[in-house]
Design a protein around this motif. Structure first.
Motif, PDB file in Angstrom:
ATOM      1  N   LEU A  44       0.621  -1.456   0.028  1.00  0.00           N
ATOM      2  CA  LEU A  44       0.064   0.120  -0.255  1.00  0.00           C
ATOM      3  C   LEU A  44       0.671   1.543  -0.252  1.00  0.00           C
ATOM      4  O   LEU A  44       0.604   2.296  -0.837  1.00  0.00           O
ATOM      5  N   LEU A  45       1.786   1.326   0.398  1.00  0.00           N
ATOM      6  CA  LEU A  45       2.633   2.796   0.633  1.00  0.00           C
ATOM      7  C   LEU A  45       4.032   2.574  -0.007  1.00  0.00           C
ATOM      8  O   LEU A  45       4.921   3.339   0.093  1.00  0.00           O
ATOM      9  N   ASP A  46       4.028   1.503  -0.688  1.00  0.00           N
ATOM     10  CA  ASP A  46       5.129   1.615  -1.682  1.00  0.00           C
ATOM     11  C   ASP A  46       6.996   1.445  -0.806  1.00  0.00           C
ATOM     12  O   ASP A  46       7.341   2.213  -0.996  1.00  0.00           O
ATOM     13  N   ASP A  47       6.812   1.278   0.379  1.00  0.00           N
ATOM     14  CA  ASP A  47       7.954   1.056   1.154  1.00  0.00           C
ATOM     15  C   ASP A  47       7.664  -0.331   2.085  1.00  0.00           C
ATOM     16  O   ASP A  47       6.788  -0.458   2.985  1.00  0.00           O
ATOM     17  N   PRO A  48       9.021  -0.605   2.749  1.00  0.00           N
ATOM     18  CA  PRO A  48       9.678  -1.070   3.881  1.00  0.00           C
ATOM     19  C   PRO A  48       8.867  -1.597   5.004  1.00  0.00           C
ATOM     20  O   PRO A  48       8.575  -2.478   5.456  1.00  0.00           O
ATOM     21  N   VAL A  49       8.416  -0.243   5.745  1.00  0.00           N
ATOM     22  CA  VAL A  49       7.782   0.169   7.340  1.00  0.00           C
ATOM     23  C   VAL A  49       8.712  -0.511   7.851  1.00  0.00           C
ATOM     24  O   VAL A  49       9.081   0.493   8.457  1.00  0.00           O
ATOM     25  N   LEU A  50       9.042  -1.314   7.765  1.00  0.00           N
ATOM     26  CA  LEU A  50      10.220  -1.757   9.293  1.00  0.00           C
ATOM     27  C   LEU A  50      11.051  -2.650   8.867  1.00  0.00           C
ATOM     28  O   LEU A  50      11.130  -3.408   7.850  1.00  0.00           O
ATOM     29  N   VAL A  51      11.831  -2.436   8.927  1.00  0.00           N
ATOM     30  CA  VAL A  51      13.646  -3.286   7.829  1.00  0.00           C
ATOM     31  C   VAL A  51      14.390  -3.163   9.616  1.00  0.00           C
ATOM     32  O   VAL A  51      14.242  -3.032  10.577  1.00  0.00           O
ATOM     33  N   ARG A  52      14.828  -4.694   9.234  1.00  0.00           N
ATOM     34  CA  ARG A  52      15.689  -5.337  10.275  1.00  0.00           C
ATOM     35  C   ARG A  52      17.502  -4.564  10.565  1.00  0.00           C
ATOM     36  O   ARG A  52      17.007  -4.439   9.006  1.00  0.00           O
ATOM     37  N   THR A  53      17.325  -4.402  11.625  1.00  0.00           N
ATOM     38  CA  THR A  53      19.040  -3.766  11.969  1.00  0.00           C
ATOM     39  C   THR A  53      19.054  -4.490  13.181  1.00  0.00           C
ATOM     40  O   THR A  53      18.992  -4.265  14.438  1.00  0.00           O
ATOM     41  N   GLY A  54      21.489  -5.486  12.575  1.00  0.00           N
ATOM     42  CA  GLY A  54      21.117  -6.578  13.656  1.00  0.00           C
ATOM     43  C   GLY A  54      19.644  -8.243  14.288  1.00  0.00           C
ATOM     44  O   GLY A  54      18.393  -8.510  13.481  1.00  0.00           O
ATOM     45  N   ARG A  55      19.046  -8.025  15.608  1.00  0.00           N
ATOM     46  CA  ARG A  55      18.053  -8.780  15.956  1.00  0.00           C
ATOM     47  C   ARG A  55      16.934  -7.888  16.366  1.00  0.00           C
ATOM     48  O   ARG A  55      16.060  -8.153  16.739  1.00  0.00           O
ATOM     49  N   THR A  56      16.852  -7.448  15.738  1.00  0.00           N
ATOM     50  CA  THR A  56      15.505  -5.926  15.908  1.00  0.00           C
ATOM     51  C   THR A  56      15.220  -5.105  14.751  1.00  0.00           C
ATOM     52  O   THR A  56      15.748  -5.567  13.759  1.00  0.00           O
ATOM     53  N   MET A  57      13.707  -4.127  14.621  1.00  0.00           N
ATOM     54  CA  MET A  57      13.443  -3.713  13.637  1.00  0.00           C
ATOM     55  C   MET A  57      13.132  -2.559  13.803  1.00  0.00           C
ATOM     56  O   MET A  57      12.765  -1.960  15.095  1.00  0.00           O
ATOM     57  N   ALA A  58      13.484  -1.789  12.473  1.00  0.00           N
ATOM     58  CA  ALA A  58      13.472  -0.251  12.664  1.00  0.00           C
ATOM     59  C   ALA A  58      12.596   0.315  11.806  1.00  0.00           C
ATOM     60  O   ALA A  58      12.650  -0.670  11.032  1.00  0.00           O
ATOM     61  N   PRO A  59      12.052   0.991  12.354  1.00  0.00           N
ATOM     62  CA  PRO A  59      10.918   1.523  11.542  1.00  0.00           C
ATOM     63  C   PRO A  59      11.549   2.752  10.227  1.00  0.00           C
ATOM     64  O   PRO A  59      12.253   3.460  10.829  1.00  0.00           O
ATOM     65  N   THR A  60      10.554   2.628   9.110  1.00  0.00           N
ATOM     66  CA  THR A  60      11.594   3.628   7.820  1.00  0.00           C
ATOM     67  C   THR A  60      11.217   5.606   7.994  1.00  0.00           C
ATOM     68  O   THR A  60      10.322   5.397   8.878  1.00  0.00           O
ATOM     69  N   PRO A  61      12.249   6.440   7.691  1.00  0.00           N
ATOM     70  CA  PRO A  61      11.652   7.284   7.437  1.00  0.00           C
ATOM     71  C   PRO A  61      10.657   7.860   7.283  1.00  0.00           C
ATOM     72  O   PRO A  61       9.304   8.654   7.895  1.00  0.00           O
ATOM     73  N   LEU A  62      10.189   6.795   6.264  1.00  0.00           N
ATOM     74  CA  LEU A  62       7.910   7.139   5.950  1.00  0.00           C
ATOM     75  C   LEU A  62       7.688   6.526   7.188  1.00  0.00           C
ATOM     76  O   LEU A  62       5.882   7.717   7.241  1.00  0.00           O
ATOM     77  N   ALA A  63       7.307   5.231   7.548  1.00  0.00           N
ATOM     78  CA  ALA A  63       6.857   4.767   8.159  1.00  0.00           C
ATOM     79  C   ALA A  63       6.885   5.971   9.754  1.00  0.00           C
ATOM     80  O   ALA A  63       5.761   6.372  10.648  1.00  0.00           O
ATOM     81  N   LEU A  64       7.810   6.406  10.456  1.00  0.00           N
ATOM     82  CA  LEU A  64       8.193   7.179  11.799  1.00  0.00           C
ATOM     83  C   LEU A  64       6.677   8.646  10.983  1.00  0.00           C
ATOM     84  O   LEU A  64       6.386   9.174  12.133  1.00  0.00           O
ATOM     85  N   SER A  65       7.457   9.503   9.695  1.00  0.00           N
ATOM     86  CA  SER A  65       6.390   9.961   9.703  1.00  0.00           C
ATOM     87  C   SER A  65       5.375   9.876   9.425  1.00  0.00           C
ATOM     88  O   SER A  65       4.141  10.884   9.701  1.00  0.00           O
ATOM     89  N   LEU A  66       4.843   8.719   9.428  1.00  0.00           N
ATOM     90  CA  LEU A  66       3.461   8.616   9.587  1.00  0.00           C
ATOM     91  C   LEU A  66       2.446   7.990  10.673  1.00  0.00           C
ATOM     92  O   LEU A  66       1.746   8.612  10.924  1.00  0.00           O
ATOM     93  N   THR A  67       3.873   7.828  11.462  1.00  0.00           N
ATOM     94  CA  THR A  67       2.979   7.608  13.183  1.00  0.00           C
ATOM     95  C   THR A  67       2.172   8.345  13.624  1.00  0.00           C
ATOM     96  O   THR A  67       0.924   7.833  13.728  1.00  0.00           O
TER      97      THR A  67
END
Length: 308
Positions: free
Chosen positions: A47-70
């Protein structure tokens, strides 16, 4: 983007993913399986044409677009919730409503239980769903998991995004068995510290009165540690001494067989406030609930002494 393609449940799932920071925790919050939440995350990515969450090591982090939409999406969900639940007016004698409240043991005994009894007559279709305070109660409020929380204001950090109002301030009294052989009509600090002491905890934490006594450097011969609500019932036929809010102690004193005395030290009273989120501020039903709570707490805001 065509709004017809947007499922509101996707926005709810997005909010859960951003709040919890992972698929498993978001699935638990929304009471769905991990595979179902993974499929929802895939739909959000499309829907967003964006990964939304991406893996960074052992955790998941929101993408810049996801952060802006939160924040905008959370606010939109709050507004939708308010539109669907708020009525132009609230008639307690006729309307149906269940309020979810997290509260300390003392607030449950002193305010919420009496209010539950009162509701049978003034609001027969209104009920209270009461549960203990948990460490993440601010998050629970902002996620709309609960309507209201009642706790000491010390439990809420500065800058928390919630509204609040003090419900009551209730001084402490010393409580002992009414036939205590060593305690007459008063108690000094030397006697207090020499007697076996009943310590209290509330909602799994040390009671605030224990923190105060430690800060004052007052030693205790602690023999029993129990939940706040049980403390008055464990004094009978013992030499134990403890400190209890005067309104609660006075309510139980005759039936439990307590003697109540002025403390031999200066203590701050029990202060508890109710907390709610801004989008509940003008909701008619929620305003009515807060008014009822203030009325129930009215006697606790009056000056009370052990002899009253």
């Amino acid at each position: 983007m065509d709004l017809a393609d947007v499922d509101i449940n996707l926005l709810v799932a997005f909010d859960a993913l951003m709040s919890e920071g992972g698929v498993t925790a978001a699935a638990n919050r929304m009471h769905v399986g991990q595979s179902a939440m993974s499929a929802t995350l895939l739909r959000l990515r499309r829907l967003l044409d964006d990964p939304v969450l991406v893996r960074t090591g052992r955790t998941m982090a929101p993408t810049p677009l996801a952060l802006s939409l939160t924040s905008p999406i959370r606010e939109a969900l709050n507004q939708i919730d308010q539109l669907l639940t708020e009525r132009p007016a609230f008639d307690p004698a006729r309307d149906h409503r269940t309020f979810s409240i997290r509260a300390s043991e003392y607030a449950t005994v002193a305010v919420l239980h009496p209010l539950s009894v009162k509701l049978r007559n003034i609001a027969p279709n209104v009920s209270l769903r009461i549960s203990p305070v948990m460490p993440r109660f601010i998050e629970d409020l902002t996620h709309n998991d609960f309507d209201l929380v009642i706790v000491p204001p010390q439990f809420v950090g500065a800058g928390s995004p919630v509204h609040s109002q003090v419900l009551y301030e209730d001084p402490y009294v010393v409580a002992v068995d009414k036939s205590h052989p060593d305690v007459t009509d008063s108690i000094d600090l030397a006697l207090f510290t020499s007697l076996p002491y009943l310590a209290q905890k509330s909602s799994g934490n040390r009671a605030l009165v224990e923190v105060q006594l430690d800060r004052l450097g007052i030693e205790r011969r602690t023999e029993v540690t129990t939940d706040f609500g049980l403390a008055p019932f464990l004094l009978r036929d013992t030499l134990l001494v403890t400190l209890i809010p005067v309104s609660f102690a006075s309510f139980l004193a005759e039936g439990v067989g307590l003697k109540l005395l002025e403390p031999p030290m200066r203590l701050d009273p029990v202060t508890e406030s109710m907390f709610w989120t801004s989008h509940r501020d003008d909701e008619p039903a929620h305003r009515w609930l807060r008014t009822q709570l203030l009325e129930m707490a009215g006697p606790l805001r009056s000056e009370t002494t052990p002899g009253d």
